[in-house]
Enzyme design. Structure first.
Site: not given
Length: 719
Positions: A577, A693
């Site tokens: 991320s 994610h």
């Protein structure tokens, strides 16, 4: 009671909040009316990969997945790594994460027979026994099979104080968007004709048994540029969504993440309905719902409402707060009387509850029925404190009786009593769960995770490296006690460096088994951008000051090499991320410092970030490249996608993402890999088609990701 359920995550950042207020500046326009970003898009030969599910893009993904799997799965270590990772992830002897709910203990559980998980319950007495007797409440695998959907449980929010009705959030394939349904704990079934919200990036809170506060996509135009809602309405039981009554409206250009309603309760029966309106990633306005309507609290934009105890509203200060002739420092906790707040939200008189010392940072805040539990960091080492309100004003403070030199977290609190479950963990110390009594400060260990790897030969050290501006950057290193300080130890270095997220020691069975037990070293760096030393540690690396974050990371790597713990040939780095952005920058700025770079679910195209997934919601962290020339100039020099160069001896990276990532998006990883391919540069690429994610939508997918990445690391650093 709001209970979030997350799949195994590659990253620390799970909550990236933006805020609102005045309209953002008009986008910079060229003389012909075309924005700089639009011109850049026309010159981007890989823009077609931004069409997430297009046949052409998916064909590219499938081809590169096949090439990576062929190379890594052929390694004889791969299957062993997969089997070990799956065995640890699905082990029956894991500590079941508890939640106090409806008079019992609830847990969400994954194993090889329940890949998507079961929500189950038992009594407290049974939970504390060696072999709890569980009753299944909701089987996500069975639900998905019955409905023909790839359901992933994303969250559970139960109505206080009865806790018998819950809102269940279900995601198709692990994406952030969810479907919300009402569930009855007494009947063990979804409520016929109960509350139901179709798929969307909802923000929902119970106001009472018959009303929800909902922020959702009421109409296509009622969303921020990142696809999040900015209007809150009150939805009545049995009524269609179209009949919901508006209670608050933000703005279409608000900080991107969208408004968030929440309702706080305390043990005395008080409640407070709050709506947070983002201005950017870290600045926000707080609005309370009173009998007069929605009214803004007189707060600085980095002060947040975090708890309600004994009729006192608790605030977390990420900046100093001056009010009623008093200034309270950044990083502290403060209180305001609830009755006074509701009577006059525009004039508050805060009082200090806790303030940090020079090496302290606030790590977490939660409330039992009558007390406040506060976890802190002291030089990145965990502490837990109990604050008890004193009649007439003030608080008494006492520590919880927990082991030292561990990461400490409040796992669950009982809003019906002052009990809490508190977890402790360390790199070599298997996680333990304590049942604490906040009324007495006593805590006793009730469960300890069996060791998942042999740590008897390892040691944990904390060192400091000197960054480019002279600041000392702490880091932890875990290695064999008897390593030869000759630079040959295979070493993985990781960090996050953003969003005020603190990286602390943690126990990882897979990391220990697949890496440490085989002689590798692991390093966790506490670089700026995080929250390990409070708000200032984070603010030092915001927007155009971000190069210092990357300098911190490189300084740790150089310190490891100077100590002869490892060398560039045997040093690898990994991050996901925002940490994936960190990896991309380090990959380009210091290609000679490492031999392996694992770039996971990353941000890499910082020029088009606002056009991809939820990227527009993080301008408070990275700046706005479309509106601020200084920000654009900064990222034009650092953005990994734009700064790849042919002819450079880069290490061969492993780039990992997921198709279902609707937070960061797979577009960054795809385009970066495609550009490398166009330059003739080698790389590994793997895109999981589910998982959101994170590393996967279930434990088998996560185990495969782990096996692939560990095989890559050993090939690069150990062979």
């Amino acid at each position: 009671m709001r209970w979030a359920v997350h799949a195994a995550m590659l990253t620390s950042v799970t909550s990236v909040v933006g805020l609102w207020g005045a309209a953002l500046p008009a986008r910079a326009q060229a003389a012909d009316g075309e924005s700089a970003s639009e011109r850049a898009a026309k010159s981007d030969p890989y823009l077609w990969l931004e069409a997430v599910s297009s046949p052409r893009a998916m064909q590219w993904v499938e081809a590169h997945n096949a090439a990576t799997l062929k190379r890594l799965e052929a390694d004889p270590r791969y299957q062993t790594f997969y089997d070990e990772a799956l065995g640890i992830a699905g082990a029956k002897d894991r500590i079941p994460a508890p939640s106090f709910l409806h008079g019992e203990i609830y847990n969400f559980w994954h194993d090889e027979a329940h890949l998507r998980g079961i929500w189950r319950k038992t009594t407290l007495a049974s939970y504390l026994s060696a072999h709890p007797q569980w009753t299944t409440v909701l089987d996500i695998d069975a639900l998905g099979k019955a409905e023909g959907r790839s359901w992933v449980l994303k969250g559970i929010d139960c109505l206080e104080p009865a806790q018998s009705r819950c809102l269940i959030s279900l995601s198709d394939g692990g994406e952030d968007a969810v479907e919300v349904r009402e569930f009855d704990l007494d009947t063990g079934a979804f409520v016929p004709g109960g509350f139901h919200l179709p798929r969307g990036k909802h923000r929902v809170a119970w106001q009472d048994a018959d009303h929800l506060l909902v922020a959702t996509d009421w109409a296509p135009e009622d969303l921020t540029p990142s696809g999040y809602p900015f209007i809150v309405k009150r939805l009545a039981r049995g009524a269609p969504l179209s009949s919901a009554v508006e209670v608050y409206r933000g703005g279409a250009v608000d900080g991107g993440y969208g408004v968030t309603p929440m309702v706080l309760h305390d043990g005395a029966g008080h409640l407070l309905a709050v709506i947070e309106r983002p201005l950017d990633t870290f600045h926000h306005q707080s609005v309370v719902l009173t009998a007069r309507g929605a009214e803004r609290l007189a707060l600085p934009d980095k002060v947040s409402v975090v708890a309600l105890v004994a009729g006192r509203v608790i605030f977390q200060l990420d900046e100093a707060w001056t009010a009623a002739g008093t200034t309270l420092p950044a990083g502290s906790l403060a209180e305001v009387d609830l009755a006074a707040l509701l009577a006059d939200p525009g004039h508050l008189a805060p009082k200090l509850v806790w303030a940090p010392g020079p090496r302290d940072a606030l790590d977490g805040v939660s409330a039992t029925r009558d007390r406040l539990l506060v976890s802190t960091l002291e030089n990145v080492r965990g502490r837990a404190l109990v604050f008890t309100p004193v009649k007439g004003g003030g608080w008494t403070r006492s520590p919880l009786a927990l082991p030292d030199n561990r990461t400490i977290g409040v796992a669950a609190v009982d809003t019906k009593s002052d009990r809490a479950f508190v977890s402790t963990s360390g790199f070599l110390d298997p996680s333990s769960l304590y049942l604490a009594d906040a009324a007495t400060g006593a805590a006793r260990a009730v469960k300890t995770l069996p060791a998942k790897f042999d740590a008897s030969r390892d040691v944990v050290e904390q060192h400091e490296a000197t960054s480019s501006d002279g600041t000392r950057i702490p880091y932890f290193v875990v290695h064999r006690k008897d390593i030869a300080y000759d630079g040959t130890t295979p070493t993985i270095l990781t960090a996050y460096g953003g969003f005020q997220v603190s990286n602390t020691p943690y126990y990882s069975g897979t990391r220990g088994k697949l890496w440490l037990e085989r002689g590798g070293a692991f390093v966790l760096a506490n670089i700026r951008g995080g929250g390990e030393f409070g708000p200032k540690w984070h603010e030092a690396g915001l927007t155009t000051r971000r190069q210092i974050v990357y300098d911190d990371f490189a300084a740790v790597a150089k310190d490891l090499i100077a100590r002869r713990i490892t060398s560039p040939r045997h040093l690898g780095i990994e991050g996901g991320s925002n940490g994936g952005l960190l990896m991309g920058v380090e990959f380009e700025q210091h290609p000679d410092l490492w031999n392996a770079v694992l770039i996971e679910v990353p941000l890499l195209d910082m020029i088009r970030i606002s056009k991809i997934a939820a990227g527009a919601s993080w301008q408070g962290e990275y700046g706005d490249v479309d509106a601020d020339p200084a920000v654009r100039a900064f990222w034009e020099k650092l953005s990994p996608y734009q700064n790849l160069k042919s002819g450079v001896a880069y290490p061969e990276p492993f780039i990992f993402t997921t198709t279902k990532d609707d937070r960061v998006g797979p577009q960054h990883a795809r385009k970066f890999a495609a550009k490398m391919e166009g330059m003739g540069l080698p790389f590994y690429y793997y895109e999981n088609t589910e998982g959101g994610h994170g590393s996967g939508a279930d434990i088998k997918q996560s185990a495969r990701t782990t096996a692939l990445t560990m095989t890559y690391m050993w090939q690069k650093l150990g062979d």
